[in-house]
Design a protein around this motif. Structure first.
Motif, PDB file in Angstrom:
ATOM      1  N   VAL A  51      44.289  39.988  38.161  1.00  0.00           N
ATOM      2  CA  VAL A  51      44.967  41.192  38.659  1.00  0.00           C
ATOM      3  C   VAL A  51      44.095  42.425  38.416  1.00  0.00           C
ATOM      4  O   VAL A  51      43.944  43.275  39.299  1.00  0.00           O
ATOM      5  N   HIS A  52      43.495  42.524  37.241  1.00  0.00           N
ATOM      6  CA  HIS A  52      42.642  43.667  36.917  1.00  0.00           C
ATOM      7  C   HIS A  52      41.428  43.740  37.855  1.00  0.00           C
ATOM      8  O   HIS A  52      41.121  44.796  38.405  1.00  0.00           O
ATOM      9  N   VAL A  53      40.744  42.617  38.028  1.00  0.00           N
ATOM     10  CA  VAL A  53      39.545  42.598  38.881  1.00  0.00           C
ATOM     11  C   VAL A  53      39.912  42.952  40.321  1.00  0.00           C
ATOM     12  O   VAL A  53      39.217  43.744  40.971  1.00  0.00           O
ATOM     13  N   ALA A  54      40.999  42.395  40.836  1.00  0.00           N
ATOM     14  CA  ALA A  54      41.406  42.688  42.212  1.00  0.00           C
ATOM     15  C   ALA A  54      41.767  44.165  42.381  1.00  0.00           C
ATOM     16  O   ALA A  54      41.416  44.784  43.381  1.00  0.00           O
ATOM     17  N   MET A  61      44.049  41.663  49.139  1.00  0.00           N
ATOM     18  CA  MET A  61      44.796  40.432  48.966  1.00  0.00           C
ATOM     19  C   MET A  61      44.160  39.590  47.861  1.00  0.00           C
ATOM     20  O   MET A  61      42.958  39.645  47.651  1.00  0.00           O
ATOM     21  N   ILE A  62      44.990  38.816  47.170  1.00  0.00           N
ATOM     22  CA  ILE A  62      44.508  37.833  46.201  1.00  0.00           C
ATOM     23  C   ILE A  62      44.907  36.466  46.730  1.00  0.00           C
ATOM     24  O   ILE A  62      46.067  36.239  47.083  1.00  0.00           O
ATOM     25  N   HIS A  87      52.837  40.540  38.851  1.00  0.00           N
ATOM     26  CA  HIS A  87      52.155  41.688  38.250  1.00  0.00           C
ATOM     27  C   HIS A  87      51.151  42.383  39.175  1.00  0.00           C
ATOM     28  O   HIS A  87      50.522  43.357  38.779  1.00  0.00           O
ATOM     29  N   SER A  88      50.997  41.893  40.382  1.00  0.00           N
ATOM     30  CA  SER A  88      50.046  42.492  41.312  1.00  0.00           C
ATOM     31  C   SER A  88      50.770  43.410  42.287  1.00  0.00           C
ATOM     32  O   SER A  88      51.904  43.144  42.687  1.00  0.00           O
ATOM     33  N   ASP A  89      50.087  44.489  42.681  1.00  0.00           N
ATOM     34  CA  ASP A  89      50.640  45.422  43.654  1.00  0.00           C
ATOM     35  C   ASP A  89      50.159  45.133  45.072  1.00  0.00           C
ATOM     36  O   ASP A  89      50.391  45.918  45.976  1.00  0.00           O
ATOM     37  N   MET A  90      49.467  43.990  45.251  1.00  0.00           N
ATOM     38  CA  MET A  90      48.932  43.666  46.570  1.00  0.00           C
ATOM     39  C   MET A  90      49.454  42.317  47.031  1.00  0.00           C
ATOM     40  O   MET A  90      50.120  41.613  46.277  1.00  0.00           O
ATOM     41  N   ALA A  91      49.148  41.960  48.249  1.00  0.00           N
ATOM     42  CA  ALA A  91      49.567  40.668  48.792  1.00  0.00           C
ATOM     43  C   ALA A  91      48.918  39.536  47.989  1.00  0.00           C
ATOM     44  O   ALA A  91      47.755  39.625  47.597  1.00  0.00           O
ATOM     45  N   VAL A  92      49.693  38.486  47.758  1.00  0.00           N
ATOM     46  CA  VAL A  92      49.197  37.309  47.040  1.00  0.00           C
ATOM     47  C   VAL A  92      49.499  36.078  47.884  1.00  0.00           C
ATOM     48  O   VAL A  92      50.642  35.883  48.313  1.00  0.00           O
TER      49      VAL A  92
END
Length: 108
Positions: A51-54, A61-62, A87-92
Motif C-alpha cells: 500500500v505504501h509503495v503504490a 491500481m494495485i 487499507h488502499s485508497d485506489m482500485a485493487v
C-alpha cells in the motif's frame, strides 16, 4: 541463521524477483499493456509495504494475487490481499489462485 546463509537467501530471493519481473513484463507487453511498474521491496509485513509503495508511486491500481486460503485460515493468519483492499485508497484487483477463467477465454 549464519550471515552467509542469510546472504544466500537474499540473493536467491532477488534472483527469483528478477525472473518474475522479466516474465510478467513480457506477458503484459504481449497483451498490450504499455505503462506498468514492477517494484520489489523488502518488509516484514507485505500488505503495508505494498500500500505504501503504490501510494508513493501514485499508482492508479494495485494488482495482487490470492493464494486461495479458506475463510477460517485467512481469518486466523490474515491475508495480504484483504489488507490491501481495506487499507488502499485506489482500485485493487485480486487475481485468484487458479485463474481458470483466463484459460477458458483463450479456448473460446
Amino acid at each position: 541463521m549464519s550471515p552467509a546463509t542469510l546472504t544466500e537467501c537474499w540473493r536467491a530471493a532477488e534472483e527469483m524477483s528478477m525472473n518474475l519481473r522479466e516474465k510478467t513484463v513480457s506477458k503484459l507487453k504481449e497483451r498490450g499493456v504499455e505503462k506498468l511498474s514492477f517494484i520489489v521491496k523488502r518488509g516484514l509485513k507485505p500488505g503495508p509495504v505494498i500500500v505504501h509503495v503504490a501510494t508513493e508511486a501514485n499508482a492508479s491500481m494495485i494488482v495482487v494475487g490470492s493464494r486461495g486460503l479458506g475463510t477460517l485460515r485467512r481469518t486466523l493468519i490474515g491475508s495480504v490481499s484483504d489488507y490491501i483492499i481495506h487499507h488502499s485508497d485506489m482500485a485493487v484487483v485480486v487475481v485468484p489462485a487458479k485463474p481458470d477463467i483466463l484459460t477458458r477465454q483463450k479456448t473460446q
